[in-house]
Design a protein around this motif. Structure first.
Motif, PDB file in Angstrom:
ATOM      1  N   LYS A  32      50.042  44.047  74.570  1.00 25.17           N
ATOM      2  CA  LYS A  32      49.830  45.231  74.336  1.00 25.17           C
ATOM      3  C   LYS A  32      50.385  45.251  72.334  1.00 25.17           C
ATOM      4  O   LYS A  32      50.297  46.633  72.618  1.00 25.17           O
ATOM      5  CB  LYS A  32      50.665  46.366  75.391  1.00 25.17           C
ATOM      6  N   THR A  33      50.762  44.550  71.904  1.00 28.74           N
ATOM      7  CA  THR A  33      51.876  44.443  71.021  1.00 28.74           C
ATOM      8  C   THR A  33      50.867  43.648  69.732  1.00 28.74           C
ATOM      9  O   THR A  33      49.979  43.102  70.469  1.00 28.74           O
ATOM     10  CB  THR A  33      52.695  44.016  70.962  1.00 28.74           C
ATOM     11  N   ILE A  34      51.536  44.027  68.271  1.00 35.78           N
ATOM     12  CA  ILE A  34      50.826  43.789  67.307  1.00 35.78           C
ATOM     13  C   ILE A  34      51.621  43.471  66.508  1.00 35.78           C
ATOM     14  O   ILE A  34      52.745  43.772  66.862  1.00 35.78           O
ATOM     15  CB  ILE A  34      49.744  44.632  66.176  1.00 35.78           C
ATOM     16  N   ARG A  35      52.071  41.927  66.196  1.00 36.47           N
ATOM     17  CA  ARG A  35      53.243  40.940  65.345  1.00 36.47           C
ATOM     18  C   ARG A  35      52.818  41.138  64.201  1.00 36.47           C
ATOM     19  O   ARG A  35      51.938  40.718  64.466  1.00 36.47           O
ATOM     20  CB  ARG A  35      53.659  40.201  66.179  1.00 36.47           C
ATOM     21  N   LEU A  50      54.218  45.846  66.569  1.00 38.71           N
ATOM     22  CA  LEU A  50      53.505  47.173  65.997  1.00 38.71           C
ATOM     23  C   LEU A  50      53.309  47.691  68.182  1.00 38.71           C
ATOM     24  O   LEU A  50      52.783  46.901  68.078  1.00 38.71           O
ATOM     25  CB  LEU A  50      52.462  47.649  65.553  1.00 38.71           C
ATOM     26  N   LYS A  51      53.755  48.747  68.237  1.00 43.55           N
ATOM     27  CA  LYS A  51      53.345  49.289  69.355  1.00 43.55           C
ATOM     28  C   LYS A  51      52.673  50.858  69.273  1.00 43.55           C
ATOM     29  O   LYS A  51      52.910  51.583  69.002  1.00 43.55           O
ATOM     30  CB  LYS A  51      54.836  49.603  70.250  1.00 43.55           C
ATOM     31  N   PHE A  52      51.523  50.729  70.206  1.00 47.89           N
ATOM     32  CA  PHE A  52      51.215  52.238  70.796  1.00 47.89           C
ATOM     33  C   PHE A  52      49.907  52.026  71.662  1.00 47.89           C
ATOM     34  O   PHE A  52      49.846  53.014  72.316  1.00 47.89           O
ATOM     35  CB  PHE A  52      49.975  52.658  68.966  1.00 47.89           C
ATOM     36  N   GLN A  87      53.454  51.687  59.939  1.00 43.76           N
ATOM     37  CA  GLN A  87      53.214  53.057  59.671  1.00 43.76           C
ATOM     38  C   GLN A  87      51.713  53.194  60.598  1.00 43.76           C
ATOM     39  O   GLN A  87      50.379  52.940  59.872  1.00 43.76           O
ATOM     40  CB  GLN A  87      53.173  54.364  59.627  1.00 43.76           C
ATOM     41  N   PRO A  88      51.051  53.758  62.162  1.00 43.28           N
ATOM     42  CA  PRO A  88      49.750  53.996  62.319  1.00 43.28           C
ATOM     43  C   PRO A  88      49.053  55.209  61.491  1.00 43.28           C
ATOM     44  O   PRO A  88      49.892  55.955  60.760  1.00 43.28           O
ATOM     45  CB  PRO A  88      49.573  54.453  63.653  1.00 43.28           C
TER      46      PRO A  88
END
Length: 429
Positions: A32-35, A50-52, A87-88
């Motif tokens: 579920k993450t992006i690094r 990044l977590k959303f 930041q999203p």
């Protein structure tokens, strides 16, 4: 020669995609993450991960400008992020809420395409974040998409095996059964093919699938004569389904990753295998070339991302480099040049190159005279004893260029010594 220079092992589940900008590497995962990582030292950025997303992240990609990162997920959303702050920027929901499998930016960064499990494909305005156009394939999930290099065409691939071609306004142009068991990925070569009438553009397209094959196509398009897709050849280096493919920045190489756990690098012109990499221990799910440096990233269900580097020649040999290396190096920034110098064991030259603002274009045009004069570097290597005898005779000029030496301090060429030692170990057994 390709060498493994780094392995990233931060994800807690299968790596699903990796993507480069000019300075960053992004990876995403079923966790579920992006690094995000810096290309200068492969260190993870402070704002990573990044977590959303609430479910698996299937795809990530940078805008061509490198300022925006997109990610898409089983949760039915595509998120745009500020690549530098993490930041999203916005969350775009796929019509119908279907899981989003793939996304890609147009070459001008103005639009983003997202494809979903229900066969829908949406083109979003990447500035206003609003839906611009949408379409759908007849059968299967949409699992692959790619814009042509000039942005006039969008090609999508489905789990039913069809390549579908759309124009810039998402009007259907053509559908082709490409892989009987389903498509897994498609990619355009960044560089156009030469030839053709004025106004007629030719591009190379690669597709891969569950049939263990990679197919190469030539796409031609003009507003006057329309569109044509021609099959050219099939690459059969893998013995299991091929899950990913990507072209190098200059279009001369194609890389693929497979269920057989291998990565194969092909010469596009000859269709021959250049390298086979077998370091991953599970399916290879993704592969990507960096846009401005000779780096390759491969990701796997073994939860790792491997970073590979292609060997380069030294600056004094730049005049004899192949055209493809020159084209890549020409786009290097000053920081890219510094990174290369460090990788080649030439840290002592970094400061001099930075003071003189040497970027890739300048690097290619360096000569023996400019190394000796403008940069105050002799540019040659000598036996220490011979050079000490030369200086002892009160000679203050370079034996090769006859220019005055700015310093009589001798600097060991450790890189050359290591190369000689390696040669001796190989040839004196």
């Amino acid at each position: 020669m390709v060498k493994l220079v780094h392995t990233l092992a931060d994800h807690g589940d299968d790596v699903s995609c990796c993507a480069f900008s000019s300075s960053l590497l992004a990876t995403c995962s079923l966790d579920k993450t992006i690094r995000l990582y810096s290309l200068s030292d492969f260190a993870e950025l402070p704002h990573s991960p990044l977590k959303f997303h609430t479910y698996a992240v299937h795809c990530c990609c940078f805008s061509p400008s490198g300022h925006i990162l997109a990610s898409c997920s089983t949760d039915g959303t595509t998120v745009l992020w500020n690549a530098h702050s993490g930041q999203p920027l916005t969350v775009m929901e796929q019509p119908g809420g279907s899981p989003v499998r793939v996304c890609c930016f147009s070459p001008d960064s103005a639009y983003l395409a997202s494809g979903a499990a229900d066969g829908s494909v949406v083109v979003w305005n990447a500035q206003s974040y609003k839906l611009y156009r949408c379409g759908a394939v007849k059968d299967g999930s949409l699992v692959a998409c790619a814009f042509s290099p000039e942005g006039s065409l969008l090609v999508t691939g489905s789990s039913s095996g069809d390549l579908t071609v759309w124009d810039g306004r998402m009007r259907f142009l053509h559908a082709e059964k490409a892989h009987d068991l389903g498509i897994t990925c498609c990619a355009f070569s960044p560089q156009p093919l030469s030839g053709g009438e004025q106004g007629l553009q030719f591009y190379r397209l690669a597709s891969c699938g569950q049939d263990c094959e990679i197919k190469l196509w030539v796409v031609s398009f003009s507003h006057a004569s329309g569109f044509e897709l021609k099959y050219k050849c099939t690459l059969r280096g893998h013995c299991a389904p091929v899950l990913a493919c990507a072209f190098s920045h200059d279009g001369q190489m194609l890389v693929s990753g497979s269920v057989d756990k291998s990565v194969i690098i092909y010469d596009v012109g000859t269709q021959s295998v250049l390298h086979t990499l077998t370091q991953h221990t599970r399916y290879v799910t993704t592969c990507a070339f960096a846009p401005n440096t000779l780096l390759l990233a491969t990701g796997s269900m073994d939860k790792t991302v491997n970073i590979w580097q292609f060997d380069l020649e030294t600056p004094c040999q730049a005049g004899s480099m192949s055209d493809q290396l020159k084209q890549v190096i020409e786009d290097w920034s000053e920081e890219d040049v510094s990174t290369w110098l460090r990788a080649e064991g030439l840290e002592h030259l970094v400061g001099i190159f930075q003071i003189n603002n040497i970027d890739g274009r300048e690097l290619l045009h360096l000569t023996k005279e400019s190394l000796a004069g403008d940069l105050k570097i002799d540019g040659y290597s000598y036996e220490r004893e011979a050079m000490e005898n030369w200086i002892h005779k009160k000679k203050r000029t370079s034996p090769m260029t006859n220019l005055v030496l700015p310093s009589l301090i001798l600097t060991p060429n450790r890189t050359l010594k290591m190369a000689i030692n390696r040669w001796l170990e190989t040839h004196q057994k």
